[in-house]
Design an enzyme around this catalytic site. Structure first.
Site, PDB file in Angstrom:
ATOM      1  N   SER A 253      -2.613  -4.826  12.087  1.00  0.00           N
ATOM      2  CA  SER A 253      -1.259  -4.731  11.546  1.00  0.00           C
ATOM      3  C   SER A 253      -1.214  -3.591  10.544  1.00  0.00           C
ATOM      4  CB  SER A 253      -0.849  -6.049  10.876  1.00  0.00           C
ATOM      5  OG  SER A 253      -1.643  -6.270   9.725  1.00  0.00           O
ATOM      6  N   LYS A 254      -0.045  -3.386   9.936  1.00  0.00           N
ATOM      7  CA  LYS A 254       0.130  -2.273   9.000  1.00  0.00           C
ATOM      8  C   LYS A 254      -0.814  -2.373   7.808  1.00  0.00           C
ATOM      9  CE  LYS A 254       4.939  -1.333  10.209  1.00  0.00           C
ATOM     10  NZ  LYS A 254       6.343  -1.297   9.736  1.00  0.00           N
ATOM     11  N   ARG A 255      -1.218  -3.589   7.459  1.00  0.00           N
ATOM     12  CA  ARG A 255      -2.098  -3.721   6.299  1.00  0.00           C
ATOM     13  C   ARG A 255      -3.478  -3.115   6.559  1.00  0.00           C
ATOM     14  NH1 ARG A 255      -2.197  -8.793   8.571  1.00  0.00           N
ATOM     15  NH2 ARG A 255      -4.250  -9.689   9.020  1.00  0.00           N
ATOM     16  N   HIS A 256      -3.797  -2.862   7.836  1.00  0.00           N
ATOM     17  CA  HIS A 256      -5.069  -2.233   8.176  1.00  0.00           C
ATOM     18  C   HIS A 256      -4.961  -0.714   8.197  1.00  0.00           C
ATOM     19  CE1 HIS A 256      -5.565  -6.320  10.080  1.00  0.00           C
ATOM     20  NE2 HIS A 256      -6.645  -6.229   9.337  1.00  0.00           N
ATOM     21  N   GLY A 257      -3.796  -0.182   7.864  1.00  0.00           N
ATOM     22  CA  GLY A 257      -3.607   1.269   7.895  1.00  0.00           C
ATOM     23  C   GLY A 257      -2.733   1.670   9.066  1.00  0.00           C
TER      24      GLY A 257
END
Length: 483
Positions: A253-257
């Site tokens: 997801s976006k939290r992984h970059g």
């Protein structure tokens, strides 16, 4: 034996996700390995979210990664059109065929009725599903509801007490029971097909022999098998590849970059590096070598080497891959690839003002240091920007003996043609002043760049030239009273 034919069918509701790119890549690789065909089509029946600009971006991302295909959205072919919204008459015809054969029926249930039924099943601890309220509506009742202005959906009538078995080419034998699936919608009231129905019709009409897709589609398989069976279509082979997880073992997801291919492109990852990295997400080649050309990967790629376990997206590993591929570029090619990133820099005009020789020196200096192409901006600021002095660098400049080193350097700096000549001169200073090399290099680096570490000093001076180097040095001497 029929020639293998696979497909990649993205929804144009956003940029190409890294997981979608991996699915596309695996389809591309198996098609090339088996000398088969790849179809790229667009599933755009999500009318609210689908955009043509996303469609264009997806195609461009696939092309940028190095993939091509024989048939599809931008190439045409015997199965044109390749957008689902342009194939609606085909779906409607097959849906009607299922109604007439008794495998489907019209459903007049409202959203409110369906939600009430869903909540009741949850309260009982049962799996939410449609219980067949409209299965047995008489023609008269159907006509009455139609006259009342209710536009029906079409639901597939799920067979009772049936077991469906898939010999998945990655996951092995997988079994589904029909009792866990309620009657499902195949055509919405607006005439748009649902995914599970449209995908079957498209795969059959386009002659798809193998469906290679993400594991999350495994739960869709029993519904699709029911449709194949009801329409007396030959089912394809299935291969469900594992999900991609972040380092925390959670779904990407976006939290992984960055999650989309275009984001990696904009950061300056090389397409061949990302291609190589994605191929190894869930697939293991024979041997120990990891840096593999596209041709080597195609030659080695088989589905029996695809893992059932989730693949972990390790950004550090991708960075390593990218740096290795950058190191393999010759200086001229590196310059070409860096141009779009340099052009966006506020220092672009200063770079362009340099001569060809200085351009080459700069490329040689950063060649083995770049992790991504966008890193050039950091180095341009060192080569072409004004020094910003780190506190540690200031401490160095205040040390005893620094002034003498800077004065000697300025008084004796020769004219030069190559950075190696500067390197030799810097070594000679240490011998002349009878000090360690670090006592020469560190004060000069701190004075000229304001930093403790970075690009080799002889390359920096090579790009600046003698006159500008001495100007920089004089500015530092004045700033810190080192005369």
């Amino acid at each position: 034996m029929n020639r293998m034919k696979v497909r990649f069918a993205p929804s144009p509701t956003g940029p190409l996700h890294i997981g979608g790119a991996r699915s596309a890549l695996f389809n591309y690789l198996i098609a090339r390995h088996e000398q088969g065909q790849l179809v790229v089509r667009i599933e755009d029946t999500d009318l609210d979210r689908s955009r043509r600009e996303y469609e264009t971006e997806i195609i461009e991302s696939l092309r940028w990664l190095g993939m091509d295909w024989e048939e599809g959205i931008d190439k045409g072919g015997e199965n044109d059109p390749y957008r689902q919204t342009e194939r609606l008459e085909m779906y409607q015809a097959y849906a009607q065929q299922l109604v007439e054969s008794g495998h489907a029926y019209y459903c007049f249930c409202s959203e409110e009725e369906l939600e009430k039924e869903r909540l009741q099943l949850i309260e009982k601890g049962e799996t939410p599903r449609y219980l067949g309220r409209c299965r047995s509506l008489s023609p008269a009742m159907q006509e009455e509801k139609s006259k009342a202005g209710i536009i029906p959906t079409i639901r597939f009538k799920v067979p009772e007490n049936q077991v469906y078995v898939v010999n998945d080419l990655v996951r092995g034998q997988v079994t589904f029971e029909s009792e866990t699936v309620g009657d499902f919608i195949i055509m919405k009231s607006d005439g748009i097909p649902t995914y599970n129905f449209a995908v079957v019709i498209d795969d059959v009409l386009m002659g798809i022999t193998h469906v290679v897709r993400a594991e999350e589609h495994l739960t869709n398989t029993p519904r699709q098998l029911m449709i194949y069976e009801a329409l007396r279509f030959k089912r394809p082979e299935f291969a469900h590849i594992s999900l991609i997880l972040g380092n925390d073992r959670q779904k990407m997801s976006k939290r992984h970059g960055a999650t989309s291919v275009i984001q990696y492109r904009e950061k300056g990852y090389l397409p061949e590096a990302l291609f190589n990295f994605l191929a190894l997400l869930g697939w293991a080649p024979p041997g120990e070598e990891e840096i593999l050309s596209q041709e080597q990967i195609i030659t080695a790629f088989t589905l029996d080497r695809v893992s059932r376990s989730p693949a972990v997206f390790d950004i550090d590993k991708l960075n390593w891959f990218n740096q290795q591929y950058i190191k393999r570029l010759d200086i001229e090619e590196l310059h070409t690839r860096l141009k779009p990133f340099i052009e966006k820099s506020p220092l672009a005009s200063r770079f362009e003002a340099l001569g060809n020789r200085e351009h080459t020196f700069l490329m040689e200096a950063v060649h083995d240091r770049l992790v991504c192409l966008e890193d050039i901006n950091e180095y341009l600021s060192v080569f072409l920007g004004e020094p910003v002095y780190e506190p540690e660098a200031v401490e160095v400049l205040n040390q005893e003996g620094v002034s003498e080193v800077l004065k000697y350097f300025a008084a004796n700096l020769p004219e030069f043609e190559q950075p190696d000549e500067i390197k030799a001169y810097l070594k000679a200073i240490g011998k002349e002043l009878k000090i360690k090399p670090r006592e020469v290099f560190m004060p000069l680096r701190c004075a000229l760049t304001g930093q403790m570490h970075g690009v080799d000093l002889h390359y920096l001076i090579g790009v600046w030239g003698k006159a500008d180097t001495l100007k920089r040095l004089q500015a530092a001497q004045n700033k810190f009273n080192l005369d």
